[in-house]
Design a protein around this motif. Structure first.
Motif, PDB file in Angstrom:
ATOM      1  N   TYR A  53       0.708  -1.220   0.127  1.00 12.40           N
ATOM      2  CA  TYR A  53       0.041  -0.149  -0.239  1.00 12.40           C
ATOM      3  C   TYR A  53       0.979   1.379  -0.035  1.00 12.40           C
ATOM      4  O   TYR A  53       0.559   2.117  -0.711  1.00 12.40           O
ATOM      5  N   CYS A  54       1.930   1.056   1.070  1.00 18.73           N
ATOM      6  CA  CYS A  54       2.589   2.377   0.966  1.00 18.73           C
ATOM      7  C   CYS A  54       3.275   2.736  -0.278  1.00 18.73           C
ATOM      8  O   CYS A  54       3.706   3.933  -0.857  1.00 18.73           O
ATOM      9  N   THR A  55       4.067   1.441  -0.957  1.00 19.74           N
ATOM     10  CA  THR A  55       4.903   1.779  -2.180  1.00 19.74           C
ATOM     11  C   THR A  55       4.096   1.984  -3.208  1.00 19.74           C
ATOM     12  O   THR A  55       4.670   2.717  -4.040  1.00 19.74           O
ATOM     13  N   ALA A  56       2.649   1.575  -3.530  1.00 18.87           N
ATOM     14  CA  ALA A  56       1.914   2.061  -4.603  1.00 18.87           C
ATOM     15  C   ALA A  56       1.520   3.600  -4.444  1.00 18.87           C
ATOM     16  O   ALA A  56       1.542   4.273  -5.430  1.00 18.87           O
ATOM     17  N   THR A  57       1.329   3.809  -3.181  1.00 21.05           N
ATOM     18  CA  THR A  57       0.970   5.487  -2.899  1.00 21.05           C
ATOM     19  C   THR A  57       2.191   6.092  -3.162  1.00 21.05           C
ATOM     20  O   THR A  57       2.071   7.031  -3.911  1.00 21.05           O
ATOM     21  N   MET A  58       3.213   5.614  -3.154  1.00 26.95           N
ATOM     22  CA  MET A  58       4.480   6.475  -3.129  1.00 26.95           C
ATOM     23  C   MET A  58       4.896   6.845  -4.718  1.00 26.95           C
ATOM     24  O   MET A  58       5.103   7.790  -4.960  1.00 26.95           O
ATOM     25  N   LEU A  59       4.562   5.734  -5.406  1.00 33.01           N
ATOM     26  CA  LEU A  59       4.953   5.775  -6.633  1.00 33.01           C
ATOM     27  C   LEU A  59       3.808   6.607  -7.572  1.00 33.01           C
ATOM     28  O   LEU A  59       3.997   7.419  -8.303  1.00 33.01           O
ATOM     29  N   GLN A  60       2.705   6.160  -6.904  1.00 29.18           N
ATOM     30  CA  GLN A  60       1.569   7.140  -7.697  1.00 29.18           C
ATOM     31  C   GLN A  60       1.784   8.819  -7.447  1.00 29.18           C
ATOM     32  O   GLN A  60       1.356   9.372  -8.432  1.00 29.18           O
ATOM     33  N   ARG A  61       1.989   8.814  -6.058  1.00 29.42           N
ATOM     34  CA  ARG A  61       1.852  10.215  -5.807  1.00 29.42           C
ATOM     35  C   ARG A  61       3.189  11.109  -6.662  1.00 29.42           C
ATOM     36  O   ARG A  61       3.129  12.294  -6.843  1.00 29.42           O
ATOM     37  N   ASN A  62       4.239  10.310  -7.250  1.00 30.04           N
ATOM     38  CA  ASN A  62       5.302  10.675  -8.052  1.00 30.04           C
ATOM     39  C   ASN A  62       4.973  10.414  -9.427  1.00 30.04           C
ATOM     40  O   ASN A  62       5.995  10.745 -10.167  1.00 30.04           O
ATOM     41  N   GLY A  63       3.692  10.414  -9.859  1.00 30.32           N
ATOM     42  CA  GLY A  63       3.195  10.448 -11.041  1.00 30.32           C
ATOM     43  C   GLY A  63       3.525   9.047 -11.914  1.00 30.32           C
ATOM     44  O   GLY A  63       3.349   9.117 -13.089  1.00 30.32           O
TER      45      GLY A  63
END
Length: 723
Positions: free
Chosen positions: A23-33
Motif C-alpha cells: 500500500y505504501c509503495t503503490a501510494t509512493m509511486l502514484q504520488r510521484n506520477g
C-alpha cells in the motif's frame, strides 16, 4: 513509468507487513506520477476485477484461470496463476517498465521462469524482487519442518526468485546477511532500501501521547516474533519479584507445529498462573483504526523478534512517539539508534533485556520526552515517502539502463565450471536429431513420427533405431521410413532401450539431441522452445517440459528443474523426453546398459549429467505427450525394483549423493521414501487423509480462513489431527 506490483496481500483484507508495504509503495509511486497497477490473488472474485483506489489500479483475480490447481500445490499454483495473469495483461496492454514481486512464497517464480526461458511476452521485462519474509528463513525460526513437502519446495521457489531477479531490494542489511548464510548469491544487484511508511498521523488525527502505564508486546504471537523468549524473560523477572504487568496484543491463532497447538493455547496453558494473578494479559488482535488509541497507554512497546526484516510495528510505534525496546536480531535494530530514539537488547546476551527494560522504566519525564521526539523525527526523516522514493528510484533507473543478457541460467546452486573434451563434435549447428528407439511398436510409430514432422522446428533429422523388432506388422511399418529422405533407420540386434538410445545418439549429426519413445508424441513447439533455451545459455545442457498423459490417463505431471538435492531424492523431470546438447549427452549422459533392471536408465542419465555439472531446466508447459499403456516397460518396475535401481544409482554416483547427504537425510525423514514421490509442490501427508486438492474443499478452506469462529474450530481439529 508503468509499474506493476504483484502481491498476495493488499488492504483492506490484509493488514500485515507485506500488505502495508504494498500500500505504501503503490501510494509512493502514484504520488510521484507513475502509472501503478497492483495485482492480487483473491479467490472470492470470478475471473478478473479492476477498480481504482486513489488513482491506483487494483486487479484482483481468482487463481483458477489455468486449471493448474489440479496438479500443482496451492502455493505453487498461485505463482503459476500470477504468471498467467501478467501474460494476459501484457498481451492486452503491452509490457510495463518494471514488475515488482515479493519473494515470499515464490510469487514471482513462474514469471521469472518464463522470462529466463526466453518467452517473448516477458523476456525483456525488468523484474524486481523485494525480500520481505522468506519462508525458508522464517519457518526455521518458527520450528516448522523445513524439509517436509511442500515447505522445502516453496523455499526453492523463493531462492530462485532471489537468484533470477534483475534486481533485489531488502528493507534491512540484516535480512540480506541472514539469507546470505543460507544461499550463495549469484549476482550483486542486491540493495538495501528502507520500507516506505505512511505514518498513522497521515491517516487519522492522533492526540498527544500521554505518559504510558503498560508494557506491551504488539504483533502476532509466534516463535519467530520472539513470544517464547519474551515470556521467558518476564517469568525470570516475576520470579525475582518484578511487579510490572505484560500485555500481549495480537493474533493468537498461528500454529506452533512442534506442539500442534495455536500460540494462544500454548501461552494460556503454560503461563496460566500469571494470567490468573494479572501479571500477564492476552488481548487478541485489534483493528488498525484502533491501534493509535490503544497503544497510547504503553510506557514501552517490545519487539523481541528472533529474526525479522523491518517490521512495520517499529515504525508505527515510533511515529506515535512511543518508546520501543527491540531485539538486535532483525532489521528493527537498524531503525533505531540505541539510547537515542529507542533501545536495543541482544538475545545472545539474555541479561541485556533485563538491563535495558530497567533502564527504560527508570527514565525521567524529560528523558522519555527526548526519546519520543527523536523517534518521531527519525521516522519522518528516514522513512517518509519522498526519502524512500529517491533511494528506490535510483536503484530502478540503474537497472532500467543496464544492457545485455546473461549467457548463464540462474540455477539456485550454481555448479562448478564444467567442460567436456574438445574432440567431441558439436554437430550441425542448430540442428536437432530425434532418436526414436523402436521395438515392436508398429501400432503407434506412425503417430509418433507424424508428431515429429509437425514440429515447427525445421532443422531436424529423425533416426529410428530398430532394436531387433520381431513382430511382422512392426517390421512392415518401417518399410516406408527406409526410403524417406528425412528419416534414417538403423537396424541393430536386440539389446534393450539403453543400447538403442546410445546407438542413436552416436549416429546423430545434429548439435542437439532428443529421444522420443515410439509410442509417445510432442507438441508442435516443444523442440523449437527447447533448442532456443539450449542455444541461449552456456550452462543449460538439457531441457524438459510438463507431461500430459493420454489414452490410459488424462493427468498432468508438472515436472521441475532438476537441481540437487531434490533430483537426488526423487525424479523431478520426465527424463525419457528431454532435449540435450548432443556433445554433453555423449560425454556424461549415455544410458547405462549394466543396470540391474530396465526402467530408470534415463533417470540415471540425468543424475550423471548433474553430477558432472551439466544442469537442465524445465519448460512449464504441457509439451510432452506420454501414452499410458498397460503393457509399458515402466509399469513392470515394481517398488522393490525401484529401490534396487535407486541403490545402484546412489552407489554409482556416490560423490554427488555424499555432497548432499545431510539434505537427503532430512528430506527422507520428513517425506519418506522418494521412490513414490514426483511432485514436491504437494502436501502428500495431508492428501492421504483429507481431499484437499479439489475445488470444493479449497473453497471451504478459503471460507474458514475468513471466518474467525470457523477458524478456531478448524484449528482445534488440526491440533487433534496432527497428534
Amino acid at each position: 513509468m508503468k509499474y506493476w506490483l504483484l502481491t498476495t496481500e493488499y488492504p483492506p483484507f490484509f493488514g500485515g507487513g507485506i500488505s502495508t508495504y504494498c500500500y505504501c509503495t503503490a501510494t509512493m509511486l502514484q504520488r510521484n506520477g507513475h502509472e501503478v497497477t497492483v495485482f492480487v490473488n483473491d479467490s472470492r472474485v470470478k475471473g478478473f476485477t479492476e477498480d481504482y483506489q486513489k488513482e491506483i489500479r487494483i486487479v484482483r483475480f481468482n487463481p483458477s484461470q489455468t486449471g493448474s490447481s489440479s496438479f500443482l500445490g496451492h502455493v505453487t499454483n498461485i505463482s503459476y496463476e500470477f504468471a498467467y495473469v501478467v501474460k494476459h495483461f501484457i498481451e492486452k496492454e503491452g509490457k510495463p517498465d518494471i514488475i515488482e514481486a515479493q519473494e515470499y512464497l515464490g510469487t514471482g517464480y513462474y514469471l521469472l521462469q518464463f522470462k529466463k526461458l526466453q518467452y517473448e511476452w516477458c523476456n525483456e521485462v525488468k523484474i524486481l524482487i523485494t525480500m520481505h519474509s522468506p519462508a525458508f528463513l522464517y519457518l526455521e525460526y518458527n520450528h516448522v519442518p523445513l524439509y517436509k513437502y511442500p515447505n522445502y519446495w516453496i523455499g526453492e521457489m523463493e531462492r530462485f526468485c532471489i537468484q533470477a531477479a534483475d534486481v533485489v531490494i531488502s528493507p534491512s542489511d540484516f535480512l540480506v546477511k541472514e539469507v546470505g548464510k543460507r544461499l550463495t548469491y549469484l549476482h550483486k544487484n542486491i540493495y538495501v532500501v528502507p520500507n516506505p511508511f505512511i505514518s498513522l498521523e497521515e491517516e487519522e488525527v492522533v492526540e498527544g501521547v500521554a505518559e504510558g502505564e503498560e508494557i506491551i508486546f504488539y504483533g502476532k504471537l509466534s516463535a519467530q516474533k520472539g513470544t517464547f523468549k519474551l515470556l521467558q524473560y518476564f517469568e525470570e523477572l516475576w520470579l525475582d519479584g518484578f511487579k510490572e504487568k505484560l500485555t500481549l496484543i495480537g493474533g493468537e491463532d498461528i500454529v506452533y507445529h512442534p506442539e500442534g497447538k495455536t500460540m494462544g493455547t500454548i501461552v494460556r496453558g503454560k503461563y496460566s498462573e500469571y494470567l490468573n494473578n494479572g501479571l500477564l494479559r492476552l488481548e487478541g488482535p485489534i483493528p488498525p483504526s484502533k491501534v493509535a488509541s490503544r497503544l497510547r497507554r504503553a510506557k514501552v512497546v517490545i519487539v523481541p523478534s528472533t529474526v525479522d526484516n523491518l517490521p512495520y510495528v517499529v515504525l508505527e510505534m515510533m511515529s506515535l512517539g512511543l518508546i520501543i525496546l527491540v531485539s538486535k536480531q532483525g532489521g528493527q535494530a537498524e531503525a533505531i539508534t540505541n539510547g537515542f530514539d529507542g533501545f536495543e537488547f541482544d538475545h545472545l546476551e539474555p541479561k541485556s533485556f533485563h538491563a535495558q527494560l530497567n533502564r527504560i522504566l527508570n527514565l525521567t519525564v524529560d528523558q522519555r520526552a527526548f526519546i519520543r521526539q527523536n523517534a518521531l523525527n527519525s521516522v519522518r526523516n528516514r522513512y517518509n515517502l519522498e526519502v524512500v522514493y529517491k533511494q528506490k528510484l535510483k536503484v530502478i533507473q540503474n537497472e532500467l539502463a543496464a544492457q545485455g543478457t546473461s549467457k548463464s541460467f540462474p540455477f539456485i546452486r550454481q555448479p562448478a565450471d564444467c567442460t567436456y573434451p574438445q574432440i567431441l563434435q558439436k554437430g550441425v549447428n542448430g540442428m536437432l536429431s530425434i532418436v526414436v528407439p523402436y521395438y515392436n511398436m508398429g501400432k503407434y510409430i506412425e503417430e509418433t513420427i507424424d508428431s515429429i514432422k509437425k514440429s515447427d522446428l525445421t532443422s531436424k533429422e529423425i533416426i529410428i533405431v530398430n532394436d531387433g523388432s520381431t513382430d511382422p506388422e512392426s517390421l512392415r511399418k518401417l518399410i516406408p521410413y527406409r526410403t524417406d529422405p528425412d528419416i534414417k533407420v538403423v537396424d541393430v540386434p536386440n539389446a534393450g532401450l539403453a543400447s538403442a538410445r546410445n546407438i542413436g545418439a552416436e549416429s546423430a549429426t545434429g548439435e542437439f539431441l532428443a529421444f522420443l519413445d515410439a509410442d509417445d508424441q510432442v507438441a508442435t513447439d516443444y523442440f523449437s522452445k527447447a533448442t532456443k533455451v539450449l542455444g541461449t545459455y552456456d550452462n543449460v545442457h538439457f531441457v524438459g517440459a510438463w507431461t500430459q498423459y493420454y489414452e490410459g490417463s488424462n493427468k498432468v505431471w508438472p515436472t521441475f528443474t532438476p537441481e540437487p538435492p531434490l533430483v537426488l531424492f526423487h525424479n523431478l523431470i520426465n527424463s525419457s523426453g528431454l532435449i540435450f546438447k548432443r556433445a554433453t549427452f555423449l560425454y556424461a549422459g549415455k544410458n547405462d546398459k549394466e543396470m540391474p533392471f530396465p526402467g530408470l536408465e534415463d533417470y540415471e542419465s540425468v543424475i550423471s549429467l548433474v553430477e558432472n555439472g551439466f544442469n537442465g531446466v524445465v519448460i512449464p508447459e504441457k509439451l510432452f505427450l506420454y501414452r499410458v499403456r498397460k503393457d509399458s516397460m515402466i509399469r513392470g518396475v515394481s517398488n522393490v525394483k525401484k529401490q534396487v535401481l535407486c541403490d545402484y544409482i546412489s552407489h554409482k554416483h556416490r560423490k554427488v549423493y555424499a555432497a548432499y547427504g545431510s539434505e537427503l537425510f532430512s528430506l527422507t525423514n520428513a517425506n519418506g521414501t522418494g521412490t513414490v514421490l514426483d511432485n514436491p509442490s504437494l502436501d502428500y501427508q495431508s492428501f492421504q487423509r483429507f481431499p484437499f486438492n479439489n475445488p470444493v474443499t479449497r473453497e471451504v478452506i478459503s471460507l474458514i480462513k475468513k471466518n474467525r469462529v470457523l477458524k478456531k474450530i478448524a484449528l482445534r481439529a488440526f491440533s487433534k489431527f496432527i497428534k
